[in-house]
Scaffold this motif. Structure first.
Motif, PDB file in Angstrom:
ATOM      1  N   LEU A 107       0.831  -1.212   0.000  1.00  0.00           N
ATOM      2  CA  LEU A 107       0.000   0.000   0.000  1.00  0.00           C
ATOM      3  C   LEU A 107       0.862   1.259   0.000  1.00  0.00           C
ATOM      4  CD1 LEU A 107      -2.856  -1.002   2.445  1.00  0.00           C
ATOM      5  CD2 LEU A 107      -3.112  -0.386   0.044  1.00  0.00           C
ATOM      6  N   LYS A 108       1.957   1.236   0.732  1.00  0.00           N
ATOM      7  CA  LYS A 108       2.859   2.394   0.742  1.00  0.00           C
ATOM      8  C   LYS A 108       3.476   2.593  -0.639  1.00  0.00           C
ATOM      9  CE  LYS A 108       3.936   2.519   5.650  1.00  0.00           C
ATOM     10  NZ  LYS A 108       4.964   2.402   6.684  1.00  0.00           N
ATOM     11  N   GLY A 109       3.809   1.507  -1.308  1.00  0.00           N
ATOM     12  CA  GLY A 109       4.332   1.597  -2.671  1.00  0.00           C
ATOM     13  C   GLY A 109       3.296   2.184  -3.622  1.00  0.00           C
ATOM     14  N   LYS A 110       2.046   1.739  -3.488  1.00  0.00           N
ATOM     15  CA  LYS A 110       0.956   2.260  -4.318  1.00  0.00           C
ATOM     16  C   LYS A 110       0.728   3.739  -4.031  1.00  0.00           C
ATOM     17  CE  LYS A 110      -2.523   1.671  -7.154  1.00  0.00           C
ATOM     18  NZ  LYS A 110      -2.301   1.430  -8.573  1.00  0.00           N
ATOM     19  N   TRP A 111       0.801   4.118  -2.750  1.00  0.00           N
ATOM     20  CA  TRP A 111       0.638   5.522  -2.380  1.00  0.00           C
ATOM     21  C   TRP A 111       1.731   6.366  -3.033  1.00  0.00           C
ATOM     22  CZ3 TRP A 111       3.093   9.636  -0.249  1.00  0.00           C
ATOM     23  CH2 TRP A 111       2.303  10.692   0.195  1.00  0.00           C
ATOM     24  N   ASP A 112       2.974   5.883  -2.972  1.00  0.00           N
ATOM     25  CA  ASP A 112       4.087   6.606  -3.600  1.00  0.00           C
ATOM     26  C   ASP A 112       3.870   6.756  -5.100  1.00  0.00           C
ATOM     27  OD1 ASP A 112       5.462   6.975  -1.218  1.00  0.00           O
ATOM     28  OD2 ASP A 112       6.704   5.185  -1.467  1.00  0.00           O
ATOM     29  N   GLU A 113       3.408   5.678  -5.737  1.00  0.00           N
ATOM     30  CA  GLU A 113       3.167   5.691  -7.184  1.00  0.00           C
ATOM     31  C   GLU A 113       2.105   6.730  -7.554  1.00  0.00           C
ATOM     32  OE1 GLU A 113       0.863   2.519  -9.941  1.00  0.00           O
ATOM     33  OE2 GLU A 113       2.529   1.695  -8.766  1.00  0.00           O
ATOM     34  N   ILE A 114       1.012   6.736  -6.832  1.00  0.00           N
ATOM     35  CA  ILE A 114      -0.070   7.690  -7.113  1.00  0.00           C
ATOM     36  C   ILE A 114       0.378   9.110  -6.797  1.00  0.00           C
ATOM     37  CG2 ILE A 114      -2.387   8.430  -6.409  1.00  0.00           C
ATOM     38  CD1 ILE A 114      -3.035   5.433  -6.044  1.00  0.00           C
ATOM     39  N   ASN A 115       1.125   9.275  -5.710  1.00  0.00           N
ATOM     40  CA  ASN A 115       1.585  10.605  -5.329  1.00  0.00           C
ATOM     41  C   ASN A 115       2.533  11.178  -6.380  1.00  0.00           C
ATOM     42  OD1 ASN A 115       1.657  12.804  -3.425  1.00  0.00           O
ATOM     43  ND2 ASN A 115       3.745  12.172  -2.964  1.00  0.00           N
ATOM     44  N   VAL A 116       3.409  10.346  -6.943  1.00  0.00           N
ATOM     45  CA  VAL A 116       4.320  10.817  -7.995  1.00  0.00           C
ATOM     46  C   VAL A 116       3.508  11.278  -9.205  1.00  0.00           C
ATOM     47  CG1 VAL A 116       6.037  10.040  -9.686  1.00  0.00           C
ATOM     48  CG2 VAL A 116       6.348   9.516  -7.276  1.00  0.00           C
ATOM     49  N   ALA A 117       2.508  10.491  -9.593  1.00  0.00           N
ATOM     50  CA  ALA A 117       1.658  10.875 -10.724  1.00  0.00           C
ATOM     51  C   ALA A 117       0.917  12.176 -10.415  1.00  0.00           C
ATOM     52  CB  ALA A 117       0.666   9.761 -11.037  1.00  0.00           C
ATOM     53  N   TYR A 118       0.434  12.301  -9.201  1.00  0.00           N
ATOM     54  CA  TYR A 118      -0.276  13.504  -8.762  1.00  0.00           C
ATOM     55  C   TYR A 118       0.645  14.724  -8.816  1.00  0.00           C
ATOM     56  CZ  TYR A 118      -2.801  16.558  -5.441  1.00  0.00           C
ATOM     57  OH  TYR A 118      -3.448  17.601  -4.829  1.00  0.00           O
ATOM     58  N   GLN A 119       1.876  14.566  -8.330  1.00  0.00           N
ATOM     59  CA  GLN A 119       2.830  15.674  -8.310  1.00  0.00           C
ATOM     60  C   GLN A 119       3.249  16.087  -9.718  1.00  0.00           C
ATOM     61  OE1 GLN A 119       3.831  17.334  -5.549  1.00  0.00           O
ATOM     62  NE2 GLN A 119       2.597  16.028  -4.237  1.00  0.00           N
ATOM     63  N   LYS A 120       3.265  15.153 -10.653  1.00  0.00           N
ATOM     64  CA  LYS A 120       3.696  15.450 -12.026  1.00  0.00           C
ATOM     65  C   LYS A 120       2.632  16.175 -12.835  1.00  0.00           C
ATOM     66  CE  LYS A 120       7.092  11.816 -12.704  1.00  0.00           C
ATOM     67  NZ  LYS A 120       7.429  10.596 -13.443  1.00  0.00           N
ATOM     68  N   THR A 121       1.384  16.067 -12.408  1.00  0.00           N
ATOM     69  CA  THR A 121       0.317  16.706 -13.178  1.00  0.00           C
ATOM     70  C   THR A 121       0.258  18.190 -12.865  1.00  0.00           C
ATOM     71  OG1 THR A 121      -1.351  16.300 -11.485  1.00  0.00           O
ATOM     72  CG2 THR A 121      -1.074  14.606 -13.174  1.00  0.00           C
ATOM     73  N   SER A 122      -0.427  18.889 -13.720  1.00  0.00           N
ATOM     74  CA  SER A 122      -0.555  20.333 -13.530  1.00  0.00           C
ATOM     75  C   SER A 122      -1.722  20.682 -12.614  1.00  0.00           C
ATOM     76  CB  SER A 122      -0.746  21.011 -14.886  1.00  0.00           C
ATOM     77  OG  SER A 122      -1.938  20.550 -15.490  1.00  0.00           O
ATOM     78  N   VAL A 123      -2.367  19.682 -12.014  1.00  0.00           N
ATOM     79  CA  VAL A 123      -3.546  19.965 -11.203  1.00  0.00           C
ATOM     80  C   VAL A 123      -3.198  20.629  -9.878  1.00  0.00           C
ATOM     81  CG1 VAL A 123      -4.925  18.123 -12.217  1.00  0.00           C
ATOM     82  CG2 VAL A 123      -3.613  17.666 -10.159  1.00  0.00           C
ATOM     83  N   LEU A 124      -1.923  20.679  -9.524  1.00  0.00           N
ATOM     84  CA  LEU A 124      -1.552  21.291  -8.253  1.00  0.00           C
ATOM     85  C   LEU A 124      -1.597  22.817  -8.315  1.00  0.00           C
ATOM     86  CD1 LEU A 124       1.405  19.006  -7.185  1.00  0.00           C
ATOM     87  CD2 LEU A 124      -0.925  18.974  -6.365  1.00  0.00           C
TER      88      LEU A 124
END
Length: 82
Positions: free
Chosen positions: A27-44
């Motif tokens: 789950l921590k690995g999945k969280w990291d994966e999603i967080n990286v994708a989230y950080q890379k998007t322009s939605v921030l």
């Protein structure tokens, strides 16, 4: 150990520590994966939230991250029944 099995709610079993720790690790690995994708998007950037799709994508990432955090919290207890 029979006492532990007897103490489990009907139809459930105690999750072994190694299984629980492996699930938390995954789950921590999945969280990291999603967080990286989230950080890379322009939605921030608030200025870039100019379409409904971008807003929905941001909300979806945040909801996924929050759900994984809740799951990790539940699995971090000493005794977990499944």
């Amino acid at each position: 150990q029979e006492a532990e099995v007897d103490a489990a709610p009907a139809g459930m079993r105690k999750l072994e520590d190694n299984e629980r720790e492996e699930l938390v690790r995954q789950l921590k690995g999945k969280w990291d994966e999603i967080n990286v994708a989230y950080q890379k998007t322009s939605v921030l950037n608030l200025n870039s939230l100019d379409t409904i799709g971008k807003v929905k994508r941001k909300e979806q990432y945040e909801a996924q991250l929050a759900q994984i955090e809740r799951d990790i919290e539940k699995l971090s207890k000493k005794v977990v029944y499944v």
